[in-house]
Design an enzyme around this catalytic site. Structure first.
Site, PDB file in Angstrom:
ATOM      1  N   ASP A  97      93.122  61.566  40.077  1.00  0.00           N
ATOM      2  CA  ASP A  97      94.014  62.706  39.895  1.00  0.00           C
ATOM      3  C   ASP A  97      95.372  62.177  39.460  1.00  0.00           C
ATOM      4  O   ASP A  97      96.059  61.505  40.237  1.00  0.00           O
ATOM      5  CB  ASP A  97      94.119  63.488  41.205  1.00  0.00           C
ATOM      6  CG  ASP A  97      94.896  64.793  41.054  1.00  0.00           C
ATOM      7  OD1 ASP A  97      95.647  64.927  40.076  1.00  0.00           O
ATOM      8  OD2 ASP A  97      94.773  65.661  41.944  1.00  0.00           O
ATOM      9  N   HIS A  98      95.756  62.483  38.233  1.00  0.00           N
ATOM     10  CA  HIS A  98      96.989  61.916  37.682  1.00  0.00           C
ATOM     11  C   HIS A  98      98.234  62.500  38.347  1.00  0.00           C
ATOM     12  O   HIS A  98      99.351  61.992  38.125  1.00  0.00           O
ATOM     13  CB  HIS A  98      97.044  62.142  36.165  1.00  0.00           C
ATOM     14  CG  HIS A  98      97.556  60.960  35.418  1.00  0.00           C
ATOM     15  ND1 HIS A  98      98.705  60.298  35.780  1.00  0.00           N
ATOM     16  CD2 HIS A  98      97.074  60.313  34.324  1.00  0.00           C
ATOM     17  CE1 HIS A  98      98.921  59.301  34.933  1.00  0.00           C
ATOM     18  NE2 HIS A  98      97.938  59.277  34.051  1.00  0.00           N
ATOM     19  N   ARG A  99      98.085  63.544  39.149  1.00  0.00           N
ATOM     20  CA  ARG A  99      99.225  64.043  39.919  1.00  0.00           C
ATOM     21  C   ARG A  99      99.512  63.156  41.116  1.00  0.00           C
ATOM     22  O   ARG A  99     100.619  63.147  41.647  1.00  0.00           O
ATOM     23  CB  ARG A  99      98.945  65.469  40.401  1.00  0.00           C
ATOM     24  CG  ARG A  99      98.723  66.489  39.297  1.00  0.00           C
ATOM     25  CD  ARG A  99      98.257  67.819  39.871  1.00  0.00           C
ATOM     26  NE  ARG A  99      97.000  67.682  40.607  1.00  0.00           N
ATOM     27  CZ  ARG A  99      96.395  68.689  41.232  1.00  0.00           C
ATOM     28  NH1 ARG A  99      96.919  69.910  41.196  1.00  0.00           N
ATOM     29  NH2 ARG A  99      95.268  68.488  41.880  1.00  0.00           N
ATOM     30  N   PRO A 125      94.565  67.304  36.745  1.00  0.00           N
ATOM     31  CA  PRO A 125      94.564  66.515  35.507  1.00  0.00           C
ATOM     32  C   PRO A 125      93.902  65.167  35.757  1.00  0.00           C
ATOM     33  O   PRO A 125      94.476  64.281  36.388  1.00  0.00           O
ATOM     34  CB  PRO A 125      96.057  66.367  35.184  1.00  0.00           C
ATOM     35  CG  PRO A 125      96.749  66.511  36.501  1.00  0.00           C
ATOM     36  CD  PRO A 125      95.912  67.430  37.330  1.00  0.00           C
ATOM     37  N   LEU A 160      98.062  59.650  41.444  1.00  0.00           N
ATOM     38  CA  LEU A 160      98.168  58.267  41.005  1.00  0.00           C
ATOM     39  C   LEU A 160      98.557  58.229  39.537  1.00  0.00           C
ATOM     40  O   LEU A 160      98.140  59.090  38.753  1.00  0.00           O
ATOM     41  CB  LEU A 160      96.834  57.517  41.167  1.00  0.00           C
ATOM     42  CG  LEU A 160      96.238  57.326  42.548  1.00  0.00           C
ATOM     43  CD1 LEU A 160      95.339  58.488  42.909  1.00  0.00           C
ATOM     44  CD2 LEU A 160      95.449  56.025  42.603  1.00  0.00           C
TER      45      LEU A 160
END
Length: 484
Positions: free
Chosen positions: A455-457, A283, A459
């Site tokens: 990568d929103h997983r 994501p 950060l």
């Protein structure tokens, strides 16, 4: 006779495309002599000869894709006895000469008192120990048949058979004298073109065998390929001049829609796969900022004590290193299988380089130990090697954080896709002079836009913003490093 198969080139590569042959049937080669240039999903590679001998067959044409373990070249040992006249190829005296009458059947195989019987030549003779080259390990069976390109991309210089056999098939009275001469010439010669021109022809869907070369000695130039692809009568406007395609139509009907299909192979296919996996697995989000870098550029224009200078790209890389130490998640990856976030102890800096074959990410070694001038030289050297297609698999893997300079194309910025296995990628826009607020007044300043994809997983928005602003602060005011 024996076959040399396509070796395992490492890094999980399972196939390679023939770009240009360096040898022809009948050539005698030595150990480690370059045989063929192949294109993998990582780079262009020259394959050296694993032994000395004579080339008896080429099992693939330029433009053909082979699986690892497929037959590539047929070898004939130099010491083998020639098929015509029984004369040893090493030049040793033969049992009989052309001037001696042939013996009858009763005495042909019988040894005489003066001439001892020759030892039979068998394939079971003990093989000689040969040097083992890097990447030439054993290949497991069952690797499958080679996958061929569409016929328009494949030239046909005696693939898998000798030159004598190819010419013999042509001269058997199946064609007229004029056609026979043309086909024999095609069997003896491959189109003369440099590897970049061959790649351009593949990209445009042009068969080099159908192109008239306008270069020295009939060499095909890039302009010839492009003119042929456009259906032009010649690269310089005259009918029948350079760039014309043999048998190509010079016009299209009003209801015909021109199109070209380009096979996606090698680096472009690998890039497409990696970007698809990245875009639909992680994501991804992005943040950006525009900053005034006038003071930094003024400092970079002043040479150091040894006269060396640093580039703005190197300055960005130098600003990333302390920022990554303050935000470790920027130098990490998400392990999907383990459900863990892996933080890397060191920053392995990757630089995105645009090449004729596509985009590659080259790893800059030991970037943390290099000063600005040294880092500038390293980036320039590795970028030049990447554009030549000579990066090793090790130089194309292992980076943990990527920088891409889209500003060299004149754009203000962009949102890059993450390199698989990384949590951040920083895009640098073009340096642009424009009115800007400076010390309470409007002045002409040089500004740049920085965009960070993450990568929103790994950060969240706060961490990504903190990392980006750490980089931006240093580029706006290099003296800030003295206080951190």
């Amino acid at each position: 006779m024996s076959d040399f198969t396509l070796p395992d080139l490492g890094e999980g590569l399972t196939e390679a495309t023939i770009v240009a042959w360096q040898v022809a049937v009948g050539d005698e080669v030595t150990l480690n002599q370059a045989l063929v240039e192949v294109e993998t999903a990582k780079a262009l590679v020259e394959l050296p000869s694993p032994r000395s001998g004579r080339i008896s067959a080429l099992h693939a044409a330029e433009g053909e894709t082979l699986a690892v373990g497929s037959p590539l070249i047929g070898f004939e040992e130099v010491g083998a006895v020639a098929s015509a006249g029984g004369v040893p190829a090493d030049g040793s005296p033969a049992a009989s000469s052309a001037g001696t009458p042939a013996a009858d059947d009763s005495t042909a195989d019988a040894p005489t008192a003066d001439a001892p019987a020759a030892a039979p030549v068998t394939k079971s003779a003990a093989p000689q120990r040969q040097q083992v080259l890097v990447g030439y390990g054993p290949v497991l069976p069952g690797t499958g048949r080679p996958r061929r390109r569409p016929r328009s991309f494949v030239t046909e210089p005696y693939v898998g058979r000798s030159a004598e056999a190819a010419v013999g098939e042509i001269s058997a009275g199946e064609v007229s004298a004029g056609e026979s001469t043309a086909r024999e010439t095609s069997a003896r010669e491959t189109p003369r073109a440099m590897p970049p021109v061959r790649r351009r022809a593949r990209d445009l869907g042009v068969d080099l065998a159908a192109v008239h070369g306008s270069g020295p000695a009939g060499r095909i130039l890039r302009a010839d390929v492009e003119a042929c692809a456009q259906g032009a009568t010649g690269a310089h406007g005259g009918a029948g001049t350079s760039g014309a395609c043999r048998g190509a139509s010079t016009g299209m009907g009003t209801n015909t829609r021109a199109s070209t299909r380009v096979p996606v192979t090698g680096l472009r296919r690998e890039t497409a796969r990696a970007m698809t996996d990245s875009a639909f697995t992680a994501p991804q989000a992005s943040v950006h900022t525009t900053i005034d870098v006038t003071d930094t550029l003024d400092r970079l224009r002043r040479p150091g004590r040894d006269g060396s200078k640093a580039s703005f790209l190197a300055a960005v890389c130098r600003a990333i290193l302390p920022a990554a130490a303050r935000t470790p998640s920027a130098n990490a990856r998400y392990d999907t299988e383990a459900g863990e976030i892996e933080h890397f102890a060191r920053v392995a800096l990757g630089i995105a380089v645009a090449t004729e074959r596509g985009l590659v990410v080259a790893t800059v070694p030991d970037a943390e130990e290099a000063d600005g001038a040294t880092l500038t030289e390293q980036i320039a050297a590795i970028a030049a090697t990447a554009r030549e297609g000579r990066l090793t698999p090790a130089e194309l893997t292992g980076s943990t954080l990527t920088v891409t300079n889209v500003g060299v194309f004149g754009v203000d910025g962009g949102v890059p896709i993450l390199n698989p296995g990384q949590s951040t990628i920083l895009a640098i826009g073009t340096l642009r002079t424009q009115p800007w607020e400076h010390r309470g007044a409007i002045a002409l300043r040089t500004v740049v836009t920085l965009t960070l994809s993450f990568d929103h997983r790994v950060l969240d928005g706060a961490e990504a913003s903190r990392f980006l602003m750490d980089v931006a602060d240093v580029l706006s005011d290099p003296a800030i490093l003295l206080t951190r």
